[in-house]
Write an enzyme that holds these catalytic residues in place. Sequence first.
Site, PDB file in Angstrom:
ATOM      1  CE1 TYR A 190      -4.054   1.449  -0.451  1.00  0.00           C
ATOM      2  CE2 TYR A 190      -4.607  -0.772   0.654  1.00  0.00           C
ATOM      3  CZ  TYR A 190      -5.056   0.749  -0.118  1.00  0.00           C
ATOM      4  OH  TYR A 190      -6.367   0.759  -0.554  1.00  0.00           O
TER       5      TYR A 190
ATOM      6  CD  GLU B 282      -4.452   6.084   1.207  1.00  0.00           C
ATOM      7  OE1 GLU B 282      -5.442   5.631   0.464  1.00  0.00           O
ATOM      8  OE2 GLU B 282      -4.001   6.534   1.776  1.00  0.00           O
TER       9      GLU B 282
ATOM     10  CG  ASP C 172      -6.283  11.555 -24.334  1.00  0.00           C
ATOM     11  OD1 ASP C 172      -5.333  10.635 -23.914  1.00  0.00           O
ATOM     12  OD2 ASP C 172      -7.471  11.117 -24.455  1.00  0.00           O
TER      13      ASP C 172
ATOM     14  CB  THR D 191      -2.416   4.390 -22.518  1.00  0.00           C
ATOM     15  OG1 THR D 191      -1.968   4.305 -23.779  1.00  0.00           O
ATOM     16  CG2 THR D 191      -3.786   4.985 -22.374  1.00  0.00           C
TER      17      THR D 191
ATOM     18  CE  LYS E 108      -5.181   2.960 -25.602  1.00  0.00           C
ATOM     19  NZ  LYS E 108      -5.811   4.011 -25.661  1.00  0.00           N
TER      20      LYS E 108
ATOM     21  NE  ARG F 205      -4.672  -3.665 -20.088  1.00  0.00           N
ATOM     22  CZ  ARG F 205      -5.044  -3.164 -21.580  1.00  0.00           C
ATOM     23  NH1 ARG F 205      -5.936  -2.278 -21.439  1.00  0.00           N
ATOM     24  NH2 ARG F 205      -4.557  -3.650 -22.566  1.00  0.00           N
TER      25      ARG F 205
HETATM   26  C1  LIG Z   1      -7.055   4.707 -24.998  1.00  0.00           C
HETATM   27  C2  LIG Z   1      -7.215   5.943 -24.952  1.00  0.00           C
HETATM   28  C3  LIG Z   1      -7.617   6.528 -23.695  1.00  0.00           C
HETATM   29  C4  LIG Z   1      -8.266   5.575 -22.436  1.00  0.00           C
HETATM   30  O1  LIG Z   1      -7.214   4.665 -21.951  1.00  0.00           O
HETATM   31  P1  LIG Z   1      -7.781   3.515 -21.033  1.00  0.00           P
HETATM   32  O2  LIG Z   1      -6.573   3.105 -20.273  1.00  0.00           O
HETATM   33  O3  LIG Z   1      -8.670   2.498 -21.792  1.00  0.00           O
HETATM   34  O4  LIG Z   1      -8.424   4.015 -19.856  1.00  0.00           O
HETATM   35  C5  LIG Z   1      -7.936   7.840 -23.701  1.00  0.00           C
HETATM   36  N1  LIG Z   1      -7.767   8.493 -24.547  1.00  0.00           N
HETATM   37  C6  LIG Z   1      -7.346   8.296 -25.598  1.00  0.00           C
HETATM   38  C7  LIG Z   1      -7.426   9.153 -26.783  1.00  0.00           C
HETATM   39  C8  LIG Z   1      -7.237   6.787 -26.024  1.00  0.00           C
HETATM   40  O5  LIG Z   1      -6.776   6.491 -27.041  1.00  0.00           O
END
Ligand SMILES: *Cc1c(COP(=O)(O)O)cnc(C)c1O
Length: 413
Positions: free
Chosen positions: A60, A62, A206, A232, A235, A241
């Site tokens: 843990y 936090e 994003d 993320t 990807k 993840r």
């Molecule tokens: C994949 C993605 C997310 C979300 O990612 P998660 O890990 O599935 O929550 C947010 N924004 C964009 C542009 C994405 O391609």
Amino acid sequence: MSVTHAPQTTDVLTRQDPELAEILLGELHRQSSTLQLIAAENFCSPAVLAALGSALANKYAEGYPGARHHGGCEIVDVAERLAVDRAKSLFGAEHANVQSHSGSSAVLAAYAALLRPGDTVLALGLPYGGHLTHGSPANFSGRWFDFVPYGVDAETGLIDHDQVRTLARTHRPKAIVCGSIAYPRHIDYAFFREVADEVGAYLIADAAHPMGLVAGGAAPSPVPYADVVCATTHKVLRGPRGGMILCGGELAERVDRAVFPFTQGGAQMHTIAAKAVAFGEAATPAFAAYAHQVVANARILAAALADEGLVVTTGGTDTHLVTADPAPLGVDGRTARGRLAAAGMVLDCCALPHADTRGLRLGTAAVTTQGMAEKEMERIAALLAGVVRGEVESVRAREEVRDLVGGFPPYPA
Ligand SMILES: *Cc1c(COP(=O)(O)O)cnc(C)c1O
């Protein structure tokens, strides 16, 4: 065959819980015996899997390194500092927060850091490739903020810069979001910065999809332009993840507090350790070569699909992503995806700009990790078109897929 390549857990699981072990083996078999073309997926390394399956999962933690709400954090503090330092150095960012549990959590925290409920936000509309967190009514974003969507040009499929500028001037948003789940081209971050500055908005990139390409020098970086970059780690970046947030020093404290304690609880230290491993891998020349090959493969795939008659959005790609309308082959995206799934080719449907029917979204991150290159992309495109047209029956297609992937095991023994 081992369940995960995290050897300390594998044999134990097989002995103690054969029922679950069987499920994990089944999934590993599915991933290795079918073709993984989902644009958001990849195969992370055995080292990343080992960190995920480690004793750090028990801890843990936090808070942040040096300022935790729990005792016994002295070792995991080192892991998190390492992940943060590697992320900062990899992307040239002043500050990195590596605690976000997912890409969506990272976006939620970015909004929490910069916005108040009811604020106006400009983002790519969902029918054009915006993410759920970019204003879907089914998501917190659409419920708590006033999203104004921009779109893409009907002819070219490219982001309509004139519309972005006009909407920004009209609505004076508090933030502008650039980033997409399906846009295959580079985003012009300098343009978005200029518009944001003109109307006094924050710029949030994003970059969940292209961040791995950025790490490998195969796509332009949003870091010099955006106030906050969300991404993320799973990807193209090929880590565990999870999510991360990069920003300048002046926003560091707001971003950190927006992640914990505002939107999350305890950090997942095993995932953070795995992120550190992935950032280390992504800093190598081998990863740069990988990122460039991902794009080269996507370009070949896009061109080959166009040769087969599919309508490729924007006429090609700059990234790992290809979106295409299979309508000229006689079926819509949903039917095409079903036929392809039966053939062992796994991919997604996506919205098509200015069309009522769904298209297909493919990515080359996973197949490139497997070692596939130009020749295989052409083979994939030919097989895909044959299956979609209904010319190649699924039993034969499955055999060909197995033959293809058999030469490129994602986790060689
Ligand atoms: C994949 C993605 C997310 C979300 O990612 P998660 O890990 O599935 O929550 C947010 N924004 C964009 C542009 C994405 O391609």
